[in-house]
Design a protein around this motif. Structure first.
Motif, mmCIF file in Angstrom:
data_model
loop_
_atom_site.group_PDB
_atom_site.id
_atom_site.type_symbol
_atom_site.label_atom_id
_atom_site.label_comp_id
_atom_site.label_asym_id
_atom_site.label_seq_id
_atom_site.Cartn_x
_atom_site.Cartn_y
_atom_site.Cartn_z
ATOM 1 N N LEU A 169 0.826 -1.217 0.000
ATOM 2 C CA LEU A 169 0.000 0.000 0.000
ATOM 3 C C LEU A 169 0.859 1.265 0.000
ATOM 4 O O LEU A 169 0.377 2.346 -0.321
ATOM 5 C CB LEU A 169 -0.950 0.009 1.205
ATOM 6 N N ASP A 227 -2.680 3.791 -4.094
ATOM 7 C CA ASP A 227 -3.490 3.188 -3.030
ATOM 8 C C ASP A 227 -4.596 2.322 -3.634
ATOM 9 O O ASP A 227 -5.470 2.832 -4.324
ATOM 10 C CB ASP A 227 -4.095 4.288 -2.152
ATOM 11 N N SER A 229 -6.352 0.293 -1.544
ATOM 12 C CA SER A 229 -7.298 0.099 -0.439
ATOM 13 C C SER A 229 -8.371 1.183 -0.477
ATOM 14 O O SER A 229 -9.555 0.923 -0.268
ATOM 15 C CB SER A 229 -6.565 0.133 0.899
ATOM 16 N N HIS A 255 -0.797 4.760 0.477
ATOM 17 C CA HIS A 255 -1.866 4.784 1.468
ATOM 18 C C HIS A 255 -1.485 5.548 2.751
ATOM 19 O O HIS A 255 -2.326 5.767 3.597
ATOM 20 C CB HIS A 255 -2.213 3.329 1.811
#
Lengths: 278, 118
Positions: A169, A227, A229, A255
């Protein structure tokens, strides 16, 4: 004389949901309070670069606390027989209790990842208490990239697993030193604490703004292009659903912007923060 | 595509240490071509290229050749920079006994990162 950073750390006693907590917080700077919320399974050190940036600290009192069970904040008495599970209600109560205890006057709240997710909720439900809400890598609902059945395994008890789970990430363009320091925080986390945070992030964080309600304070969602996520598209989708909210994509960022690439992050965050300096 | 992985991983003391508890066979698949990698306590003892007839393995990471090529670049594009990123974006599939992968996740990620180093 050795270099001593301007960050000062102290403890505050809070009562949250009827229980007593000893909460660690760090701060630096003077001016508009900027209340910072760390990611799941991490702690307030993620914001150390912001606190040590004179361009930030000359106008902002940057404050970050470790959530209960994280960093140097204690779990409640009797933790040894309890399972830690963060809920949206407890998370919001904790942030408001901390802000009240320090008598912060309309702070800017800025959270990352699950802190970004809760920033959306804070803006829409408690926006009158904040000057602005900034969600870093934050959206209004989970975009799962791994199966929730993983939470039934014992792997989350291990720091090396939590570190490896989130390692991708961080962007490959971020400096290795700071990317690895960010991952170190995941190694430091208490056993299964990251998993307890996932209870909020995965199952108790979805927030759909009422179509008629807008955020009573400015809401800015800043998302890194690496990112997966919380993708830049997640940020734009969330901003589009909340009148007045704004989405900003950060190129070459992952992230954990404030800790994985502080130099690149300041170029994005300074113009945003300076909109709200007094 | 993965022939040099064994010597690189086995000559890296840090990576051997990460995998010291890992003994398994896993598969990296490029388009329809399979590479079976045998691991014995953190040492890659063989890399075999198919075709195979029902040879067993613990898990398979499969992606198109273009995806692996992008993954191997020094700075891959977003979505190609990590096996989970490739999975999340639909560019790779990770199937089989996921617990073997997760149980030694730091090891497997470090081995695959070697593909990126010149």
């Amino acid at each position: 004389m050795a270099e001593i950073e301007p960050i000062v750390g102290r403890y505050v006693k809070l009562k949250i949901a009827g229980e007593d907590y000893r909460i660690y917080f760090e701060e630096a700077g003077e001016g508009t309070p900027l209340l910072c919320l760390h990611t799941a399974g991490a702690h307030a050190s993620q914001f150390r670069h912001l606190m040590c940036d004179p361009e930030v600290s000359k106008n902002f009192r940057v404050i970050a606390f470790d959530l209960p069970w994280h960093g140097k904040s204690n779990p409640p008495v009797g933790w040894e027989t309890k399972e830690y599970k963060l809920t949206a209600e407890f998370y919001v109560d904790t942030i408001l209790a901390f802000s009240n205890a320090l008598a912060l006057e309309k702070p800017i709240v800025m959270g990352c990842s699950m802190g970004g997710r809760v920033a959306v909720r804070l803006a829409c439900l408690h926006g009158q208490k904040f000057s602005a809400a900034i969600g870093l890598e934050g959206s209004n609902r989970p975009s799962p990239w791994w199966d929730n059945s993983w939470l039934d395994t014992d792997f989350f008890a291990r720091g090396d697993f939590c570190e490896a789970l989130v390692s991708g990430l961080a962007a490959p363009t971020s400096p290795a030193e700071f990317r690895n320091e960010t991952l170190w925080h995941y190694r430091q986390s208490g056993s299964n604490i990251f998993k307890g945070d996932m209870h909020f992030f995965r199952t108790d964080s979805e927030f759909e703004a009422d179509a008629e309600s807008s955020s009573p304070c400015p809401l800015i969602l800043m998302t890194g292009e690496y990112d997966y996520s919380c993708t830049p598209e997640d940020g734009r989708r969330t901003a589009a659903a909340i009148p007045g909210a704004e989405a900003i994509e950060m190129k070459g960022m992952g992230h954990f912007p404030m800790s994985e690439n502080p130099t690149a992050f300041r170029e994005y965050i300074l113009p945003v923060l300076n909109r709200f300096s007094k | 595509m993965f022939e040099s992985l064994a010597s690189k991983a086995n000559n890296n003391a840090h990576i051997r240490r990460l995998g010291r508890g890992c003994t398994t066979t896993f598969v990296l698949q490029v388009d329809n071509e399979q590479f079976h990698l045998n691991v014995d306590r953190g040492q890659i003892t063989s890399v075999s290229q198919g075709p195979f007839q029902m040879r067993g393995s613990s898990f398979v990471i499969s992606a198109a050749k273009d995806t692996w090529t992008e993954f191997m670049r020094p700075i891959p594009r977003p979505g190609f920079h990590d096996i989970f990123a490739m999975s999340a974006t639909g560019n790779a599939k990770i199937e089989g006994d996921i617990n073997i992968l997760l149980g030694h996740l730091a090891y497997f990620k470090a081995v695959l990162d070697l593909l990126r180093k010149v």
